[in-house]
Design a protein around this motif. Structure first.
Motif, mmCIF file in Angstrom:
data_model
loop_
_atom_site.group_PDB
_atom_site.id
_atom_site.type_symbol
_atom_site.label_atom_id
_atom_site.label_comp_id
_atom_site.label_asym_id
_atom_site.label_seq_id
_atom_site.Cartn_x
_atom_site.Cartn_y
_atom_site.Cartn_z
ATOM 1 N N THR A 1 -25.087 -26.420 17.665
ATOM 2 C CA THR A 1 -24.440 -25.025 17.992
ATOM 3 C C THR A 1 -23.788 -24.953 19.098
ATOM 4 O O THR A 1 -23.787 -25.919 19.935
ATOM 5 C CB THR A 1 -25.642 -23.889 17.815
ATOM 6 O OG1 THR A 1 -26.342 -24.204 19.138
ATOM 7 C CG2 THR A 1 -26.448 -23.934 16.843
ATOM 8 N N PRO B 1 -28.559 -20.282 19.794
ATOM 9 C CA PRO B 1 -28.554 -19.601 18.381
ATOM 10 C C PRO B 1 -29.667 -18.379 18.624
ATOM 11 O O PRO B 1 -30.504 -18.177 19.415
ATOM 12 C CB PRO B 1 -29.529 -20.464 17.554
ATOM 13 C CG PRO B 1 -30.122 -21.643 18.483
ATOM 14 C CD PRO B 1 -29.458 -21.654 19.798
ATOM 15 N N ALA C 1 -29.465 -17.580 12.594
ATOM 16 C CA ALA C 1 -29.123 -19.150 13.111
ATOM 17 C C ALA C 1 -30.305 -19.728 13.647
ATOM 18 O O ALA C 1 -30.858 -20.872 13.368
ATOM 19 C CB ALA C 1 -27.829 -19.343 13.793
ATOM 20 N N LYS C 2 -31.164 -18.999 14.359
ATOM 21 C CA LYS C 2 -31.804 -19.267 15.229
ATOM 22 C C LYS C 2 -33.279 -19.420 14.280
ATOM 23 O O LYS C 2 -34.052 -20.438 14.293
ATOM 24 C CB LYS C 2 -32.586 -18.302 16.223
ATOM 25 C CG LYS C 2 -33.702 -18.622 17.159
ATOM 26 C CD LYS C 2 -34.065 -17.599 18.093
ATOM 27 C CE LYS C 2 -35.125 -18.185 19.091
ATOM 28 N NZ LYS C 2 -36.023 -17.289 19.620
#
Length: 187
Positions: A153, A157, A161-162
């Motif tokens: 990334t 994130p 996304a995390k």
């Protein structure tokens, strides 16, 4: 790369790269220098390293393959120094090249090779620096020719996304990672 210095990486699996030869080849191990000499054309016959009197068929990966980059880096070689007889793309091509030629040598992902070697494909993995080329030794990080497989990334994130990265690093995906013959990091 300079423009990659600010990127964040998240390891999701490990991959080891192992040298494979045909099961019928009597060689039990090769030194780092012998592998370099075989791949650069200084050693051209198995007899020179204690094997049968037969020319060595050198199998190399195609440009752009990450296993090629890892192999070259580990053995401190430039691709222009390598003298291949066969250039392959994926691991299965390498395994087929060696299983079909008792005098061939290649390097492929350890997970793929270990699976095939235990399922009646006539190949064997060679130890490297005295360490057995096995998924177990990639997992415990003792095998010298291995790499992390990462998600990347630009910034820390957040949100979905995390959550995806956390999921990709969890035991929930170990079966997917193993199905691709890679080594999970989650326990």
């Amino acid at each position: 790369m300079e423009n990659e210095a600010d990127l964040l990486s998240f390891t999701i699996a490990l991959d080891g790269i192992g040298m494979i030869i045909h099961q019928a080849n009597p060689i039990g191990s090769l030194s780092k220098q012998q592998i370099i000499d075989i791949y650069t054309g200084k050693i051209v016959n198995w007899q020179e390293v204690g094997g049968n009197n037969a020319p060595i068929t050198v199998v190399n990966k195609a440009e752009g393959r990450s296993t090629l980059e890892l192999f070259l880096h580990h053995f401190a070689l430039k691709n222009t120094q390598v003298k291949p007889h066969i250039v392959i793309g994926d691991n299965q091509q390498g395994i087929k090249s060696v299983s079909g030629n008792p005098d061939a040598i290649a390097y492929v992902s350890i997970g793929s090779a270990e699976y095939d070697a235990t399922h009646n494909v006539p190949i064997k993995l060679l130890p490297l620096d005295g360490i057995v080329a096995s998924v177990a030794n990639v997992r415990n990080r003792s095998f010298p020719l291995s790499r992390p497989l990462n998600l990347i990334t630009r910034e820390a994130p957040t949100g979905i996304a995390k959550e995806f990265i956390e999921f990709a690093r969890s035991v929930q995906v170990n079966d997917l990672i193993e199905a691709q013959y890679f080594v999970p990091i989650a326990h």
